[in-house]
Design a protein around this motif. Structure first.
Motif, PDB file in Angstrom:
ATOM      1  N   LYS A  77       0.762  -1.106   0.078  1.00 36.63           N
ATOM      2  CA  LYS A  77       0.032   0.122  -0.051  1.00 36.63           C
ATOM      3  C   LYS A  77       0.876   1.256   0.019  1.00 36.63           C
ATOM      4  O   LYS A  77       0.673   2.099  -0.583  1.00 36.63           O
ATOM      5  CB  LYS A  77      -0.944   0.007   1.227  1.00 36.63           C
ATOM      6  CG  LYS A  77      -1.997  -1.016   1.428  1.00 36.63           C
ATOM      7  CD  LYS A  77      -3.104  -0.851   0.146  1.00 36.63           C
ATOM      8  CE  LYS A  77      -4.073  -1.904   0.269  1.00 36.63           C
ATOM      9  NZ  LYS A  77      -5.061  -1.772   1.255  1.00 36.63           N
ATOM     10  N   LEU A  78       2.218   1.390   0.797  1.00 33.18           N
ATOM     11  CA  LEU A  78       2.836   2.400   0.662  1.00 33.18           C
ATOM     12  C   LEU A  78       3.490   2.638  -0.667  1.00 33.18           C
ATOM     13  O   LEU A  78       3.704   3.897  -1.109  1.00 33.18           O
ATOM     14  CB  LEU A  78       4.038   2.128   1.719  1.00 33.18           C
ATOM     15  CG  LEU A  78       3.819   2.031   3.273  1.00 33.18           C
ATOM     16  CD1 LEU A  78       4.800   1.802   3.999  1.00 33.18           C
ATOM     17  CD2 LEU A  78       3.123   3.342   3.580  1.00 33.18           C
ATOM     18  N   ARG A  79       3.501   1.721  -1.604  1.00 33.91           N
ATOM     19  CA  ARG A  79       4.405   1.976  -2.815  1.00 33.91           C
ATOM     20  C   ARG A  79       3.295   2.516  -3.562  1.00 33.91           C
ATOM     21  O   ARG A  79       3.405   3.314  -4.595  1.00 33.91           O
ATOM     22  CB  ARG A  79       4.733   0.574  -3.410  1.00 33.91           C
ATOM     23  CG  ARG A  79       5.941  -0.050  -2.922  1.00 33.91           C
ATOM     24  CD  ARG A  79       6.421  -1.168  -3.599  1.00 33.91           C
ATOM     25  NE  ARG A  79       7.722  -1.817  -2.815  1.00 33.91           N
ATOM     26  CZ  ARG A  79       7.971  -2.557  -2.147  1.00 33.91           C
ATOM     27  NH1 ARG A  79       6.999  -3.115  -1.780  1.00 33.91           N
ATOM     28  NH2 ARG A  79       8.848  -2.803  -1.684  1.00 33.91           N
ATOM     29  N   LEU A  80       1.968   2.005  -3.524  1.00 34.96           N
ATOM     30  CA  LEU A  80       0.881   2.708  -4.320  1.00 34.96           C
ATOM     31  C   LEU A  80       0.717   4.339  -3.907  1.00 34.96           C
ATOM     32  O   LEU A  80       0.687   5.212  -4.776  1.00 34.96           O
ATOM     33  CB  LEU A  80      -0.613   2.078  -3.922  1.00 34.96           C
ATOM     34  CG  LEU A  80      -0.889   0.721  -4.455  1.00 34.96           C
ATOM     35  CD1 LEU A  80      -2.083  -0.017  -3.978  1.00 34.96           C
ATOM     36  CD2 LEU A  80      -0.863   0.722  -5.943  1.00 34.96           C
ATOM     37  N   LEU A  81       0.763   4.456  -2.444  1.00 35.69           N
ATOM     38  CA  LEU A  81       0.613   5.915  -2.183  1.00 35.69           C
ATOM     39  C   LEU A  81       1.773   6.813  -2.647  1.00 35.69           C
ATOM     40  O   LEU A  81       1.560   7.829  -3.039  1.00 35.69           O
ATOM     41  CB  LEU A  81       0.852   5.954  -0.493  1.00 35.69           C
ATOM     42  CG  LEU A  81       0.747   7.294   0.104  1.00 35.69           C
ATOM     43  CD1 LEU A  81      -0.785   7.873  -0.425  1.00 35.69           C
ATOM     44  CD2 LEU A  81       0.919   7.206   1.476  1.00 35.69           C
ATOM     45  N   VAL A  82       3.010   6.187  -2.662  1.00 38.07           N
ATOM     46  CA  VAL A  82       4.163   7.003  -3.202  1.00 38.07           C
ATOM     47  C   VAL A  82       4.053   7.038  -4.732  1.00 38.07           C
ATOM     48  O   VAL A  82       4.253   8.309  -5.213  1.00 38.07           O
ATOM     49  CB  VAL A  82       5.616   6.310  -2.919  1.00 38.07           C
ATOM     50  CG1 VAL A  82       6.622   6.476  -4.017  1.00 38.07           C
ATOM     51  CG2 VAL A  82       5.897   6.347  -1.542  1.00 38.07           C
ATOM     52  N   ARG A  83       3.347   6.132  -5.460  1.00 33.89           N
ATOM     53  CA  ARG A  83       3.184   6.342  -6.807  1.00 33.89           C
ATOM     54  C   ARG A  83       2.252   7.395  -7.278  1.00 33.89           C
ATOM     55  O   ARG A  83       2.257   8.053  -8.332  1.00 33.89           O
ATOM     56  CB  ARG A  83       2.700   4.912  -7.602  1.00 33.89           C
ATOM     57  CG  ARG A  83       4.082   4.189  -7.589  1.00 33.89           C
ATOM     58  CD  ARG A  83       3.374   2.794  -8.283  1.00 33.89           C
ATOM     59  NE  ARG A  83       3.114   2.905  -9.601  1.00 33.89           N
ATOM     60  CZ  ARG A  83       2.326   2.159 -10.126  1.00 33.89           C
ATOM     61  NH1 ARG A  83       1.893   1.017  -9.763  1.00 33.89           N
ATOM     62  NH2 ARG A  83       2.013   2.348 -11.729  1.00 33.89           N
TER      63      ARG A  83
END
Length: 331
Positions: A110-116
């Motif tokens: 989920k953090l990677r989605l937020l970063v993207r």
């Protein structure tokens, strides 16, 4: 999806059950006493800096025991929970800014989605609490950019055992692969590469010292170095490839945003693997494949590398490798 839970076999000491998907993908109940959670809330809240003033954002199903535990622990402290059913990361950012959220609880997926997808800095975030999925230095650096005031806290836990170890982002950067040192009152030991945990804050029906068959070792400073679940290895014609190590390597490549390694059956070698990748906008798959072929021995090359726009997730916010394997077999 309806889930019928049988009442027989419930321990007499159990006060309630929590659902977990575990590794099977099928919801199953884990039975708990009330004190196995409530007596640990103050301990975990102290580590996670959670109190009556906390405003935490999280996203995920209550079938993930980590989510249900965190929600109840924050409410126990008098804090506020902000959540949504939306899978749109820009909606998450809007809620974080609107309610001046100071904590984020999320797995690295989920953090990677937020970063993207995050378009602005989240200045209000003081702490990010993340579970011990595959973490990489690039993600940590990206989070520091969009959340410049945050302190990162990584934890390792199990549905059967509650929280086990934790470390700060700074500690992780100094010891990549660690999941930290034990929570207060929790003890860890290693035997033949298997992690054993001694805690009284576990589900009903198991002993105080227990293993979920996770692998790792304890370094000289008492930090647990995590190597994944037992059997989380590809046996490619007798050549052993640890899946967590391969995912960490692929994740580190320039242009790779997300990655998942899936074991497949091979008629000649018994097992092989394919890699699903989500790439950054400017990345070229052909150049990534060329780099892998240059840096790794041929036995460690994926049988196929497939680019997709987004990795599918389970209700527990973990990569749905069962679905990825189905996609590959149908293809």
């Amino acid at each position: 999806m309806a889930c019928v839970i049988k009442s027989d076999g419930v321990p007499l000491s159990a006060d309630f059950g929590v659902l977990t998907l575990g590794t099977t993908g099928r919801p199953k109940p884990l039975w708990r006493s009330e004190k196995s959670w409530s007596e640990f809330f103050d301990i975990q809240n102290n580590i996670f800096h959670i109190n009556k003033d906390t405003k935490i954002f999280l996203h995920g199903s209550f079938s993930f025991t980590g989510v249900s535990n965190m929600v109840i622990a924050v409410l126990w402290s008098g804090g506020t929970v902000v959540t949504t059913s939306s899978m749109r990361p820009n909606r998450w950012s809007q809620l974080i800014e609107k309610y001046h959220v100071d904590h984020i609880y999320a797995l690295p997926t989920k953090l990677r989605l937020l970063v993207r997808h995050c378009k602005s800095k989240l200045e209000s975030i003081n702490f990010i609490i993340a579970g011990s999925q595959v973490l990489d230095r690039q993600l940590m650096e990206q989070l520091e950019v969009i959340c410049p005031n945050m302190e990162f806290i990584l934890y390792y836990g199990a549905s059967e055992l509650n929280y086990i170890t934790y470390c700060t982002g700074k500690e992780w950067l100094q010891r990549e692969g660690t999941v930290g040192r034990p929570f207060p009152s929790v003890q860890i030991a290693e035997k033949n590469g298997i992690i054993y945990v001694t805690t009284k804050y576990h589900i009903e029906g198991i002993p105080d010292t227990y293993t979920v068959n996770d692998c790792g070792y304890i370094d000289s400073d008492g930090y647990l170095m995590f190597n994944g679940r037992q059997g989380d290895v590809i046996n490619k014609g007798g050549y052993k490839i640890p899946i967590p190590e391969m995912e960490l390597y692929l994740q580190s490549l320039q242009g790779v945003s997300e990655v998942a390694v899936v074991t497949i059956t091979d008629d000649i070698r018994g097992e092989d693997f394919v890699a699903y990748m989500v790439l950054e906008d400017t990345a070229e798959l052909s150049k990534i494949i060329e780099l892998i072929h240059h840096e790794r021995p041929s036995v460690e090359w994926p049988k196929a590398i497939l680019e997709i726009p987004m990795l599918p997730l389970t209700e527990c916010s973990k990569v749905d490798k069962r679905k990825l394997k189905e996609w590959y077999n149908k293809g």
